[in-house]
Design an enzyme around this catalytic site. Structure first.
Site, PDB file in Angstrom:
ATOM      1  N   LYS A 221     -47.151  29.260  36.480  1.00 18.78           N
ATOM      2  CA  LYS A 221     -47.123  28.816  37.889  1.00 18.78           C
ATOM      3  C   LYS A 221     -47.493  29.984  38.797  1.00 18.78           C
ATOM      4  O   LYS A 221     -47.091  31.131  38.538  1.00 18.78           O
ATOM      5  CB  LYS A 221     -45.732  28.283  38.225  1.00 18.78           C
ATOM      6  CG  LYS A 221     -45.608  27.646  39.601  1.00 18.78           C
ATOM      7  CD  LYS A 221     -44.232  27.019  39.798  1.00 18.78           C
ATOM      8  CE  LYS A 221     -44.057  26.395  41.162  1.00 18.78           C
ATOM      9  NZ  LYS A 221     -42.730  25.768  41.343  1.00 18.78           N
TER      10      LYS A 221
ATOM     11  N   SER B 261     -42.499  21.094  42.974  1.00 22.56           N
ATOM     12  CA  SER B 261     -43.626  21.923  43.319  1.00 22.56           C
ATOM     13  C   SER B 261     -44.408  22.442  42.104  1.00 22.56           C
ATOM     14  O   SER B 261     -45.515  22.948  42.274  1.00 22.56           O
ATOM     15  CB  SER B 261     -43.142  23.107  44.145  1.00 22.56           C
ATOM     16  OG  SER B 261     -42.297  23.939  43.387  1.00 22.56           O
TER      17      SER B 261
ATOM     18  N   SER C 110     -37.981  21.227  41.029  1.00 25.26           N
ATOM     19  CA  SER C 110     -39.433  21.459  40.954  1.00 25.26           C
ATOM     20  C   SER C 110     -40.002  21.625  39.552  1.00 25.26           C
ATOM     21  O   SER C 110     -41.213  21.685  39.396  1.00 25.26           O
ATOM     22  CB  SER C 110     -39.807  22.683  41.785  1.00 25.26           C
ATOM     23  OG  SER C 110     -39.838  22.329  43.143  1.00 25.26           O
TER      24      SER C 110
END
Lengths: 483, 96
Positions: A77, A152, A176
């Site tokens: 990420k 996210s 997330s």
């Protein structure tokens, strides 16, 4: 069939039997990215040259007793800093940022000889539930390109679901990792707060953020957590608690295990098909010998409000460092220093980030601190006590991960409160600091994945994995999108 | 709904070092108003005798041993700076 249809342990065997090479694995990843990432848009940054060079280097020194991650491709990420590999947190303000050191998890992956394929899209600074708040691209759900992958960590979940990488790292502040894992039909774990070092994770809400693994199956997830967990001298909030061999918990045996189902998790706002999938999952667990009881987490309905006050307050402080001085974007034609800060931040941050910074600044400002921030800290105590009470009598808490399957792109983007409600079932877990996993629990009528959430006691990821694995093996969903 | 005025939004934006224009101030006033109204549901709870939780684990502040260590190399640190000169970050004039 893709190489990534194999589990990590099988890929490891194939490598050692010399049926495949590390370069085959890395090329498999880039080939699939080439095929589908134009549609999915999971990756923000790729570094094929470096990954292939690393593959060659590792292949040349490969012996016989390497760990399972040796030579394995992974996606990371984009809020986890990686040395000399652009890290933007999906924000314009960090659009040109090339870190000069690695996050601890990136160092650990490197030490385990995993190969970073690239950096994955996300909501800007991890603020969002749909990956529509990225400055650079909107990631799409591989199951239906008109729907969101969740957020996210939407890029991290979509990349694994689309077969671009066999596993990835995400971060979870209010759901997330688990929410996008649920929307994309993959396995995502938020570890206990403190289990994994946050050093090098670009901070959103420091008391809630945790890095965790996203994989296609529970076994790989357990292995990846083992590789990244543990005390870190660079992060004083990382815990000095032994990291068990999680894979040894994956016996399939959950006989006599006590499962609690909070009535609030199957109540108003949760769609009927989500409820139904949980009921079916509970039957599977019961069939394996677990006992199921309904319990109450009476303060869970206050979780979303508590979370937005606390996380936004922490974010307003954490994001103060983005001022255009030492790194990142700098606005032009500023008249003085304050003007430079204000212009840089106005041009560099997106709307959702600005909204949360302002909410946090408001909640922390003189006259409102007690009414909002301190009040939320107190409600956080009540939410944490709810979990502690249930865990006096039960081994795990089980319920849905999200109230509905993935929604359409653009459907909620102008309505912050509706968007915030997506995380209603995951947020209390972050507030209490306990671990939670989302495992695939079948498909909706519309053909979209649904997730089952399994929550455990502090530092008891082993039991969470044990239940998740037993369910996964017994339910045998075998879900994979057509792309 | 809790009314948050455009002026309050502008004040908060100033504290947060964010430039916003009239149109944005109006939009954020509405949105922040509804979020704050939503957050006020916490007032339903009596928290008089509840201790606030700032951290979920028992934490002690940890001090690093007081010994000199090398910092990050200056050239590398400055690589990401938007502007620099003579080995230092360059910023607009603060004092005339």
């Amino acid at each position: 069939m893709s190489l990534f249809d194999h589990k990590l342990a099988d890929l490891h065997d194939l490598l050692h039997k010399k049926e495949i090479t590390i370069a085959d694995l890395v090329r498999e990843s880039y080939k699939r990215i080439e095929e589908v990432d134009g549609k999915v848009q999971a990756f923000l940054t790729l570094d094929e040259e470096r990954a292939l060079a690393r593959a060659e280097e590792l292949q040349n020194k490969m012996g016989t007793d390497e760990g399972l991650l040796y030579g394995m491709p992974i996606g990371v990420k984009d809020n986890i800093v990686t040395k000399e590999l652009r890290t933007t947190a999906a924000s314009k303000i960090l659009g040109n940022f090339d870190p000069i050191y690695n996050a601890t998890v990136a160092d650990k992956l490197h030490a385990a000889d995993a190969i970073t394929i690239g950096k994955l899209n996300m909501d800007e600074f991890a603020m969002g539930s749909s990956t529509e708040n990225s400055h650079f691209a909107k990631t799409r759900n591989p199951w239906n390109l008109d729907t969101v992958p969740g957020g996210s960590s939407g890029g991290s979940a979509a990349a694994v679901a689309a077969g671009e990488v066999p596993f990835s790292l995400g971060s979870d502040t209010g759901g997330s990792i688990r929410q996008p894992a649920s929307f994309c039909g993959v396995v995502g774990l938020k570890p206990t707060y403190g289990r994994v070092s946050r050093f090098g994770l670009i901070a959103f809400a420091s008391s809630l953020d945790q890095i965790g693994p996203i994989t296609t199956n529970v076994e790989d997830n357990a292995y990846l957590l083992e590789a990244i967990a543990g005390l870190d001298p660079n992060d004083s909030t990382s815990a000095n608690v032994d990291v068990p061999k999680y894979r040894s918990a994956l016996t399939g045996d959950i006989k006599g295990l006590k499962v609690a189902v909070p009535k609030e998790y199957l109540g108003e706002g949760v769609s009927e098909e989500v409820r139904q999938s949980v009921r079916e999952a509970l039957k599977v667990l019961e069939g394996l010998g677990a006992t199921i009881d309904e319990v109450s987490l009476p303060h869970s309905k206050y979780g979303v409000a508590t979370y937005y006050l606390l996380s936004s307050s922490e974010a307003s402080a954490n994001l103060a460092r983005f001022d255009g001085i030492r790194y990142g974007y700098r606005a032009e034609n500023a008249e003085n220093l304050i003007d430079l800060y204000k212009k840089t931040r106005a041009e560099g941050f997106g709307d959702e980030v600005k909204r949360r910074i302002m909410l946090g600044t408001y909640a922390l400002s003189s006259g409102y601190y007690d009414a909002y921030y301190k009040k939320a800290q107190k409600v956080r105590t009540l939410i944490k006590q709810d979990f502690e009470k249930v865990f006096e009598d039960y081994d795990v808490i089980v319920g849905p991960t999200t109230p509905t399957p993935a929604f359409k792109i653009g459907e909620q983007i102008d309505d912050p409160l509706t968007m915030y409600a997506n995380d209603i079932l995951t947020i209390p877990v972050n507030l209490a600091g306990v671990p939670g996993i989302s495992v695939p629990a079948g498909l909706s009528e519309g053909g979209l994945p649904l997730g089952l959430q399994i929550i455990g006691k502090h530092f008891d990821e082993s039991t969470v994995y044990r239940v998740a694995h037993a369910y996964e093996q017994a339910a045998n969903h075998n879900m994979k999108p057509e792309l | 709904m809790t009314k948050i005025t455009k002026e309050e939004v502008k004040h908060v934006a100033h504290l947060a070092r964010l430039n916003i224009d009239e149109q944005e101030a109006e939009k954020f006033a509405d949105q922040l108003g509804s979020i704050i109204t939503f957050a006020e549901q916490l007032n339903e709870l009596d928290t008089e005798n509840v201790e606030p939780t700032t951290h979920v684990l028992d934490m002690k502040n940890i001090l690093r041993e007081d010994k000199p260590v090398d910092g990050l190399p200056r050239e590398q640190v400055l690589k990401n700076a938007p502007d620099h000169q003579d080995g230092q970050v360059k910023v607009p004039t603060i004092l005339e």
